[in-house]
Design a protein around this motif. Structure first.
Motif, mmCIF file in Angstrom:
data_model
loop_
_atom_site.group_PDB
_atom_site.id
_atom_site.type_symbol
_atom_site.label_atom_id
_atom_site.label_comp_id
_atom_site.label_asym_id
_atom_site.label_seq_id
_atom_site.Cartn_x
_atom_site.Cartn_y
_atom_site.Cartn_z
ATOM 1 N N UNK A 1 0.858 -1.180 0.000
ATOM 2 C CA UNK A 1 0.000 0.000 0.000
ATOM 3 C C UNK A 1 0.897 1.234 0.000
ATOM 4 N N UNK A 2 0.440 2.281 -0.658
ATOM 5 C CA UNK A 2 1.200 3.537 -0.623
ATOM 6 C C UNK A 2 0.282 4.682 -0.228
ATOM 7 N N UNK A 3 0.809 5.595 0.569
ATOM 8 C CA UNK A 3 0.040 6.784 0.931
ATOM 9 C C UNK A 3 0.083 7.746 -0.244
ATOM 10 N N UNK A 4 -1.086 8.268 -0.604
ATOM 11 C CA UNK A 4 -1.139 9.187 -1.745
ATOM 12 C C UNK A 4 -1.922 10.435 -1.386
ATOM 13 N N UNK A 5 -1.298 11.591 -1.602
ATOM 14 C CA UNK A 5 -2.028 12.855 -1.484
ATOM 15 C C UNK A 5 -2.160 13.391 -2.908
ATOM 16 N N UNK A 6 -3.194 12.955 -3.622
ATOM 17 C CA UNK A 6 -3.237 13.321 -5.046
ATOM 18 C C UNK A 6 -3.698 14.765 -5.249
ATOM 19 N N UNK A 7 -3.562 15.220 -6.501
ATOM 20 C CA UNK A 7 -3.820 16.634 -6.802
ATOM 21 C C UNK A 7 -5.229 17.069 -6.439
ATOM 22 N N UNK A 8 -6.201 16.193 -6.697
ATOM 23 C CA UNK A 8 -7.591 16.544 -6.416
ATOM 24 C C UNK A 8 -7.778 16.796 -4.917
ATOM 25 N N UNK A 9 -7.161 15.903 -4.118
ATOM 26 C CA UNK A 9 -7.273 16.048 -2.657
ATOM 27 C C UNK A 9 -6.617 17.349 -2.189
ATOM 28 N N UNK A 10 -5.451 17.646 -2.718
ATOM 29 C CA UNK A 10 -4.723 18.851 -2.301
ATOM 30 C C UNK A 10 -5.489 20.102 -2.727
#
Ligand SMILES: *[C@@H]1O[C@H](CO)[C@@H](O)[C@H](O)[C@H]1NC(C)=O
Length: 461
Positions: free
Chosen positions: A53-62
């Motif tokens: 699993x990888x933690x992702x802070x994607x553009x939409x979330x930001x």
């Protein structure tokens, strides 16, 4: 004269209650070790694989976060000459919001989180997220598995500074630690229960299954805050598996130690060594601290879903609610400072990382439900704290930890208390705040546990 009569009557009450208490501990309550906490329809198709699993802070979330922070109202200015006494100081809050929106480097922080391998696996219907760090060790150095358990409002992030210290290979030791660091169910990226009843006892069962699934039949456990409660229950339910327990918070719902603590209000030296007396006494201050600081607790133990709406709907609200705890719980005197004294021990990046593990997975409401699943009649009726565990235990207590128990009272729950260490510094988030001291204490504890087992030849760990 009146005072003597008063003291004697307190003494009489305490003694009579004491002798009315049952002298043997209650039996283990009946528990459902196979309870299913996920959606019913998944029960027949359970997948027990362990997936990276990888933690992702994607553009939409930001983008959404930045938009929402921008839309915040103007907060009323703090009262004159007030620090954090009324809650998060709104002037200081502005600097945190600005930093989160403009300076916090999401891509860099994501990479920071993912420097260690993350996984997910389904247990009893819950997707359990965990970090697993396995150091490379030379021949002759043994890998020793340790389960590290966080609490509220913490996360796996609390342990990041300690990870390299704990997994280091050293000439002083014939072992190195392999770390398994899960998010509690309903916290971070671990999924929440879909039905009532998942309290700390039930979480202990989930984590025993996690360790077994990873191939560990014997292992050590460390915990702070809820992690210490869950860890303590692990020692009570699975004493054959847990080879040693290290906790940095000693919170026990036990009658006898509590009675003794009350008695100590009149005779402190009877209960606690003089140099540690100010950690509990005067008792009136000890309890007024709880009244001043524990409003959140009552709220979360009764109406978590209501406050959850506000916190989920407002990232600035979530920031204020969570980061405030890192002010007072690190040291109560920080409440008098305009900046809450937060950055004396932490950086903004560190605490925003922790906050992101509530914001990104939208886990604030489900994290708070743990209070409701603990402080209710059903759970009190199966109070595991009254049942002593044979597991060797080591408790470290920071100078500014919110609660304190002297070693001899800890022995009611942990008769095999190997050591109880006292730090002259440090508050509630010990691993995060003092990673060096925390790691050294935990390594000392594991060294002592291993020595003990070697002498009794009970385990190869
Ligand atoms: C208990 O902790 C103290 C302080 O760190 C240390 O000096 C002592 O050796 C420890 N005892 C054991 C049995 O490890």
């Amino acid at each position: 004269m009146a005072k003597v009569v008063f003291l004697l009557s307190i003494l009489a009450v305490v003694l009579s209650v004491y002798f009315l208490l049952p002298s043997s501990p209650p039996p283990l309550p009946k528990l459902d070790y196979e309870a299913w906490w996920g959606p019913e329809n998944l029960k027949t198709k359970q997948d027990t694989s362990i997936e990276p699993f990888k933690i992702k802070f994607d553009n939409a979330l930001v983008k959404e976060l930045r938009d929402r922070l921008k839309l915040r109202p103007t907060f009323p200015p703090p009262l004159q000459d007030v620090g954090f006494e009324y809650g998060f100081n709104s002037k200081t809050l502005e600097t945190w919001i600005q930093y989160w929106a403009k300076d916090y480097n999401f891509a860099e922080r994501e990479a920071f989180f993912n420097q260690y391998p993350h996984f997910k696996t389904n247990i009893q219907g819950l997707d359990i997220h965990f970090v697993r760090v396995t150091p490379q060790v030379p021949k002759g150095v043994q890998l020793v598995p340790v389960l590290l358990l966080h609490g509220w409002p913490g996360s796996v992030r609390e342990f990041y500074e300690a990870i390299p210290l704990l997994t280091a290979v050293s000439n002083d030791r014939d072992f190195a630690l392999e770390l398994i660091i899960p998010s509690l169910p309903g916290y971070g990226y671990s999924s929440p229960a879909v039905r009532p009843g998942l309290g700390p006892t039930e979480m202990a069962i989930v984590f025993q299954k996690l360790m077994n699934r990873l191939g560990f039949k014997k292992y050590y456990v460390q915990g702070g805050d809820w992690g210490s409660v869950v860890g303590s229950h692990l020692t009570t339910l699975f004493p054959e598996e847990v080879q040693g327990f290290h906790a940095n918070m000693a919170f026990l719902l036990t009658l006898k130690p509590t009675l003794y603590t009350w008695l100590g209000a009149f005779f402190p030296s009877f209960v606690v060594e003089e140099k540690y007396a100010d950690r509990i006494y005067p008792l009136s201050e000890y309890y007024s601290k709880f009244l001043e600081e524990f409003g959140y607790f009552h709220l979360q133990a009764t109406k978590p879903d209501t406050i959850g709406v506000a916190l989920l709907d407002s990232p600035s609200g979530l920031l204020a609610y969570i980061v405030e705890k890192f002010s007072a719980w690190t040291n109560l005197v920080h409440r008098r400072k305009v900046d809450g004294g937060i950055e004396i021990k932490f950086t903004k990046d560190q605490l925003l990382d922790n906050l992101m593990l509530y914001y990104a997975p939208k886990s604030i409401t489900t994290s708070m439900r743990l209070y409701s699943e603990t402080f209710n009649k059903k759970i009190f009726s199966k109070n595991l704290d009254e049942i002593p565990t044979p597991v060797p235990t080591w408790i470290v207590q920071g100078k500014h930890e919110l609660c304190y128990l002297p070693p001899w009272l800890l022995k009611y729950k942990y008769p095999n208390l190997v050591n109880a260490t006292h730090l002259d510094d440090g508050g509630h988030f010990l691993a995060f705040e003092l990673p060096k001291e925390f790691s050294q204490d935990l390594l000392d504890a594991i060294t002592a546990f291993r020595k003990l087992h070697k002498n009794t030849k009970k385990t190869e760990l």
